[in-house]
Enzyme design. Structure first.
Site, PDB file in Angstrom:
ATOM      1  N   ASP A  15      22.697  34.962  53.327  1.00 60.25           N
ATOM      2  CA  ASP A  15      22.203  35.559  52.081  1.00 60.25           C
ATOM      3  C   ASP A  15      20.676  35.591  52.169  1.00 60.25           C
ATOM      4  OD1 ASP A  15      23.790  35.811  49.055  1.00 60.25           O
ATOM      5  OD2 ASP A  15      21.610  35.976  49.097  1.00 60.25           O
ATOM      6  N   GLU A  70      37.122  36.192  32.370  1.00 56.18           N
ATOM      7  CA  GLU A  70      37.378  34.868  32.934  1.00 56.18           C
ATOM      8  C   GLU A  70      37.470  33.877  31.782  1.00 56.18           C
ATOM      9  OE1 GLU A  70      34.535  33.813  35.917  1.00 56.18           O
ATOM     10  OE2 GLU A  70      34.745  35.695  37.020  1.00 56.18           O
ATOM     11  N   CYS A  76      51.301  48.735  35.660  1.00 54.30           N
ATOM     12  CA  CYS A  76      52.346  49.579  35.066  1.00 54.30           C
ATOM     13  C   CYS A  76      53.733  48.960  35.163  1.00 54.30           C
ATOM     14  CB  CYS A  76      52.330  50.966  35.715  1.00 54.30           C
ATOM     15  SG  CYS A  76      52.980  51.010  37.422  1.00 54.30           S
ATOM     16  N   THR A 108      30.714  41.146  37.217  1.00 53.85           N
ATOM     17  CA  THR A 108      31.069  42.381  36.509  1.00 53.85           C
ATOM     18  C   THR A 108      30.463  42.400  35.119  1.00 53.85           C
ATOM     19  OG1 THR A 108      33.142  42.574  37.742  1.00 53.85           O
ATOM     20  CG2 THR A 108      32.991  43.782  35.668  1.00 53.85           C
ATOM     21  N   GLY A 119      33.240  42.643  48.782  1.00 50.79           N
ATOM     22  CA  GLY A 119      32.026  43.149  48.149  1.00 50.79           C
ATOM     23  C   GLY A 119      32.063  44.662  47.953  1.00 50.79           C
ATOM     24  N   ILE A 120      31.653  45.099  46.776  1.00 54.22           N
ATOM     25  CA  ILE A 120      31.607  46.528  46.447  1.00 54.22           C
ATOM     26  C   ILE A 120      30.199  47.043  46.706  1.00 54.22           C
ATOM     27  CG2 ILE A 120      31.876  48.255  44.634  1.00 54.22           C
ATOM     28  CD1 ILE A 120      34.488  46.944  45.428  1.00 54.22           C
ATOM     29  N   CYS A 140      53.999  47.693  42.381  1.00 51.50           N
ATOM     30  CA  CYS A 140      54.461  46.730  41.382  1.00 51.50           C
ATOM     31  C   CYS A 140      55.869  46.245  41.710  1.00 51.50           C
ATOM     32  CB  CYS A 140      54.421  47.349  39.988  1.00 51.50           C
ATOM     33  SG  CYS A 140      52.764  47.501  39.284  1.00 51.50           S
ATOM     34  N   HIS A 175      26.914  43.393  35.406  1.00 44.01           N
ATOM     35  CA  HIS A 175      26.793  44.850  35.573  1.00 44.01           C
ATOM     36  C   HIS A 175      26.858  45.549  34.223  1.00 44.01           C
ATOM     37  CE1 HIS A 175      26.838  44.985  39.913  1.00 44.01           C
ATOM     38  NE2 HIS A 175      27.981  44.334  39.989  1.00 44.01           N
TER      39      HIS A 175
END
Length: 381
Positions: free
Chosen positions: A235, A104, A133, A80, A303-304, A139, A83
């Site tokens: 991969d 992290e 929230c 991230t 994975g996105i 939650c 990105h």
């Protein structure tokens, strides 16, 4: 105070303070007579829309009621963060500069806000990066990873690539002193892998992992630790496939030249994979995974994808596959991570680079090269 810092503070005041986390600390860390307005810290800042980061001086955040100030010791670079560094379409959609990034980390408690009673100054901690929230149905049922109002550290509010970080007490995770800080620094990513892998029964199962990024490699190690019979990972990147092999994968498959079917036959798979862990976000990898699952197989999707993926629903229905989207971590994953490491799970092979935070550029260059695993940045002397 420099004009640049004043500009940073003014810009921060335009952001929802609940999400910004950018208040100036005036608590007990200061010497008598010291002006708290001069208390600043080093941080890696995304200053504007565009490629890159800058090392800047920004105000130390102030812990309000129910909050904890953490002195950062080590951080790890996540995909991230890359990105955001590269300012790709995802970053352009989600990030509002200027802000401190990073999520992290491991550190120690530097100050406590009013009402915090569970922790103490100097205690070793990390933190759950999804601030939720606390009131929605998810939650209330303990599934905070699905809270619809999640605010993410280093994405929606200032992050951990700094000398100090402020988060709510309920997000602080106590870390055993016997755990290696280098490994704890990427517990956030370890948690993604744990959530993805341990979603299904693994003992005696054959597992396919698509995507040998650091989380995919960590997932391979978890699957073997948890009793999987065969772990096969695919991969394009030979370097990262090598890391996966070092972490316990039984077979690595470079899909640009290797035949997955032949590897499955060599591994003794007769009906297909029992469990699939999709880590790449690549539509082609997901389609291949569906084609090689056994009937009744289970798939976790972490994975996105950068674009919509077209699928033949009949393949999923006909095989009776169970698909589970994975987002973030369950809070219990934090306990599982510590216990697996204490029980002998060795994740040191995934760490390929270590730098001081002032050499952050070297870390991001290594990440962008594709020839790295986890990269640890040290913030303490």
């Amino acid at each position: 105070m420099t004009q640049e810092v004043l500009k940073y503070i003014c810009l921060c005041e335009t952001i929802d303070p609940q999400k910004a986390g950018r208040r100036i600390y005036n608590g007990g860390m200061y010497r008598k007579g010291e002006d708290p307005m001069k208390k600043m810290m080093d941080a890696l800042v995304k200053p504007t829309a565009g490629v890159g980061l800058e090392l800047r001086q920004v105000p130390v955040p102030e812990p309000g009621p129910g909050e904890v100030l953490i002195r950062i010791r080590k951080t790890a670079i996540c995909g991230t963060d890359v990105h955001i560094y590269n300012w790709d379409p995802w970053a352009a959609e989600h990030i509002r500069p200027p802000m401190v990034i990073g999520h992290e980390y491991v550190g120690e408690i530097a100050a406590l806000g009013a009402g915090v009673t569970h922790f103490h100054i100097g205690q070793r901690v990390s933190g759950e990066g999804h601030i939720t929230c606390g009131h929605c149905r998810n939650c209330h049922s303990g599934d905070i990873q699905w809270c619809r109002d999640t605010c993410s550290v280093g994405v929606d509010r200032d992050g951990a690539f700094a000398e100090y970080l402020c988060i709510p007490e309920r997000n602080v995770i106590e870390i055993d002193d016997g755990l290696d800080e280098d490994v704890v620094s990427f517990f956030d990513a370890f948690g993604n892998a744990t959530h993805t892998a341990l979603m299904w029964k693994l003992v005696g199962e054959d597992v396919l992992i698509t995507g040998a990024g650091p989380i995919g490699c960590i997932a391979a190690a978890i699957c073997k630790y948890a009793g999987a019979r065969r772990v096969i990972i695919t991969d394009f990147n030979d370097y990262r496939l090598g890391l996966a092999k070092n972490l316990g994968a039984d077979y690595t498959v470079n899909i640009s030249r290797d035949d997955l079917g032949a590897v499955m036959k060599d591994a003794g798979l007769k009906e297909g994979f029992d469990v699939g862990l999709e880590m790449s976000g690549a539509g082609a990898a997901f389609k291949q995974m569906i084609s090689v699952m056994r009937n009744g197989g289970k798939i976790s999707l972490l994975g996105i994808s950068n674009e919509p993926v077209e699928l033949n629903m009949n393949d999923i229905i006909g095989k009776g596959l169970a698909l589970q989207g994975i987002y973030g971590r369950k809070m219990d994953n934090w306990h599982q991570m510590s216990y697996m490491v204490q029980g002998g799970l060795d994740l040191h092979p995934i760490i390929t680079h270590r730098f001081g935070y002032k050499d952050f550029q070297k870390g991001f260059d290594a990440m962008n090269s594709g020839r790295s695993g986890k990269i640890v940045l040290t913030w303490s002397e």
